[in-house]
Design a protein around this motif. Structure first.
Motif, PDB file in Angstrom:
ATOM      1  N   HIS A   1       0.826  -1.215   0.000  1.00 17.24           N
ATOM      2  CA  HIS A   1       0.000   0.000   0.000  1.00 17.24           C
ATOM      3  C   HIS A   1       0.855   1.258   0.000  1.00 17.24           C
ATOM      4  O   HIS A   1       1.983   1.259   0.458  1.00 17.24           O
ATOM      5  CB  HIS A   1      -0.912   0.019   1.237  1.00 17.24           C
ATOM      6  CG  HIS A   1      -0.171  -0.023   2.561  1.00 17.24           C
ATOM      7  ND1 HIS A   1       0.302  -1.194   3.106  1.00 17.24           N
ATOM      8  CD2 HIS A   1       0.174   0.956   3.435  1.00 17.24           C
ATOM      9  CE1 HIS A   1       0.903  -0.936   4.260  1.00 17.24           C
ATOM     10  NE2 HIS A   1       0.848   0.372   4.487  1.00 17.24           N
TER      11      HIS A   1
ATOM     12  N   ARG B   1       7.066   4.704  14.149  1.00 15.61           N
ATOM     13  CA  ARG B   1       6.782   5.288  12.840  1.00 15.61           C
ATOM     14  C   ARG B   1       6.500   6.774  12.944  1.00 15.61           C
ATOM     15  O   ARG B   1       5.769   7.215  13.834  1.00 15.61           O
ATOM     16  CB  ARG B   1       5.548   4.571  12.279  1.00 15.61           C
ATOM     17  CG  ARG B   1       5.091   5.073  10.946  1.00 15.61           C
ATOM     18  CD  ARG B   1       3.894   4.293  10.472  1.00 15.61           C
ATOM     19  NE  ARG B   1       2.662   4.829  11.060  1.00 15.61           N
ATOM     20  CZ  ARG B   1       1.445   4.524  10.634  1.00 15.61           C
ATOM     21  NH1 ARG B   1       1.277   3.649   9.651  1.00 15.61           N
ATOM     22  NH2 ARG B   1       0.383   5.058  11.193  1.00 15.61           N
TER      23      ARG B   1
ATOM     24  N   GLU C   1       0.897   4.669   2.020  1.00 15.29           N
ATOM     25  CA  GLU C   1       0.338   5.067   3.313  1.00 15.29           C
ATOM     26  C   GLU C   1      -0.765   6.089   3.080  1.00 15.29           C
ATOM     27  O   GLU C   1      -0.561   7.052   2.322  1.00 15.29           O
ATOM     28  CB  GLU C   1       1.454   5.659   4.191  1.00 15.29           C
ATOM     29  CG  GLU C   1       1.110   5.658   5.651  1.00 15.29           C
ATOM     30  CD  GLU C   1       0.886   4.247   6.185  1.00 15.29           C
ATOM     31  OE1 GLU C   1       1.568   3.305   5.730  1.00 15.29           O
ATOM     32  OE2 GLU C   1       0.006   4.077   7.040  1.00 15.29           O
TER      33      GLU C   1
ATOM     34  N   HIS D   1       4.577  -0.130   0.370  1.00 20.67           N
ATOM     35  CA  HIS D   1       5.175  -0.993   1.380  1.00 20.67           C
ATOM     36  C   HIS D   1       4.126  -1.937   1.952  1.00 20.67           C
ATOM     37  O   HIS D   1       2.923  -1.718   1.823  1.00 20.67           O
ATOM     38  CB  HIS D   1       5.880  -0.178   2.471  1.00 20.67           C
ATOM     39  CG  HIS D   1       4.951   0.644   3.309  1.00 20.67           C
ATOM     40  ND1 HIS D   1       4.437   1.850   2.882  1.00 20.67           N
ATOM     41  CD2 HIS D   1       4.423   0.434   4.539  1.00 20.67           C
ATOM     42  CE1 HIS D   1       3.640   2.338   3.822  1.00 20.67           C
ATOM     43  NE2 HIS D   1       3.614   1.501   4.837  1.00 20.67           N
TER      44      HIS D   1
HETATM   45 FE   LIG Z   1       1.885   1.334   6.094  1.00 18.60          FE
END
Ligand SMILES: [Fe+2]
Ligand SMILES: O=C(O)CCC(=O)C(=O)O
Length: 326
Positions: free
Chosen positions: A153, A303, A155, A285
């Protein structure tokens, strides 16, 4: 970090022990300057502290910011993160790093080098440094709390202001060392696509669902193209768990894209102190499956998103803060 398919070394920057120490000293100092990661003052301090980081680190990241290369991913190895010094891996949904820490300092300084950090209120209450950890009961979830294969995908593909860069810093790998961050760039997949699929993917015949937590996003349900911009070097906008083709031709093109993306994808088995940065315009990713034990020693990444031009999302960020509220 082991690789399943080869990729040029210029994707990886391995810090020397001296560079790692230098970076750690700046991060350490930064942790003393505020009480909360999400404090605007701390972000301001991180922006200034970026200038103190090793020249090679700043230089390589600035180059990556300008041109993320054929793979659209960059990995820094050898950051001073030691698994044995960490607390237990959190295991609740929505957990985030609220208190200044070395990893949080590294992530925020790096975000300031790539642009500015920001987060979405719908995700972990808009925390700038979010835990990516497996959560009991969420194993099958197509999101970062799951542990089954996470589909490739972009993000926040559905959002008009998706982040420009996704940074994932590994604090602790999974027990069995099998979880892999997968990345794949459209730059490498494009030459493998048929003319017909390329043309199909450039037509606005697709929709991408937002997760329910986002409520009604601005362009929810609006049709979009999967490839856009210069079709010789396009941006990609897709989430294989959330994007649908609206016509048979669009669905066929999407299926072909998925296969070609799988062909060019490579897998990074991140170790403690590895930071992966994904260019969210040209790369997708995902993550391979792993088996959590929920014993406090599970896989733990942190993240942070970076936005190259934060101003663009001003109308989504009250008071010009770092949280997009819709
Ligand atoms: Fe992600
Ligand atoms: O678990 C991973 O390696 C990646 C998860 C992910 O896609 C994310 O946190 O955005």
């Amino acid at each position: 970090m082991r690789r399943e398919s080869s990729s040029p070394d210029d994707v990886i920057l391995t810090l020397t022990p001296a560079e790692s120490k230098e970076l750690d000293a700046v991060a350490q100092y930064l942790t003393t300057l505020a009480d909360a990661v999400d404090d605007r003052q701390w972000v301001a301090r991180a922006r200034t502290a970026w200038e103190e980081l090793p020249a090679r680190y700043r230089g390589r990241l600035r180059e990556f910011r300008r041109d993320s290369g054929p793979q659209g991913v960059f990995v820094v190895r050898g950051l001073d993160v030691h698994e044995d010094e960490l607390p237990s891996t959190p295991s609740v949904r929505g957990s985030a790093q609220r208190a200044p820490s070395i990893p949080a300092a590294v992530l925020l300084m790096t975000a300031c080098g790539l642009g500015d950090p920001a987060a979405f209120l719908a995700e972990k209450s808009g925390a700038l440094v979010q835990d990516v950890v497996p959560v009991p009961g969420q194993e099958e979830f197509q999101g970062n709390a799951g542990s089954v294969d996470l589909m490739m995908h972009n993000e926040n593909a559905f959002h008009p202001h998706r982040p420009d860069f996704v940074m994932l810093l590994c604090l602790r790998p999974d027990h069995d060392r099998v979880a892999g961050l997968r990345t794949a760039s459209i730059r490498q997949a494009l030459p493998l696509l048929s003319e017909q699929s390329r043309a199909g993917l450039a037509r606005p015949d697709f929709t991408t669902q937002a997760p329910p937590s986002f409520g009604e996003a601005d362009d929810q349900g609006q049709q979009h193209a999967v490839l856009h911009g210069d079709l010789d070097d396009p941006d990609i906008k897709v989430d294989f768990a959330a994007t649908n083709g609206e016509t048979p031709a669009a669905r066929a093109a999407l299926a072909e894209l998925r296969d070609r993306i799988d062909e060019v994808a490579f897998t990074l088995r991140l170790e403690s102190g590895d930071l992966a940065i994904v260019d969210n315009h040209v790369s997708l990713h995902g993550r391979t499956a792993f088996r959590p034990r929920y014993d406090g020693r599970d896989r733990w990444l942190q993240r942070t998103f970076a936005f190259a031009d934060l101003r663009r999302s001003r109308d989504h960020r009250p008071d010009d803060g770092y949280v997009l509220t819709r």
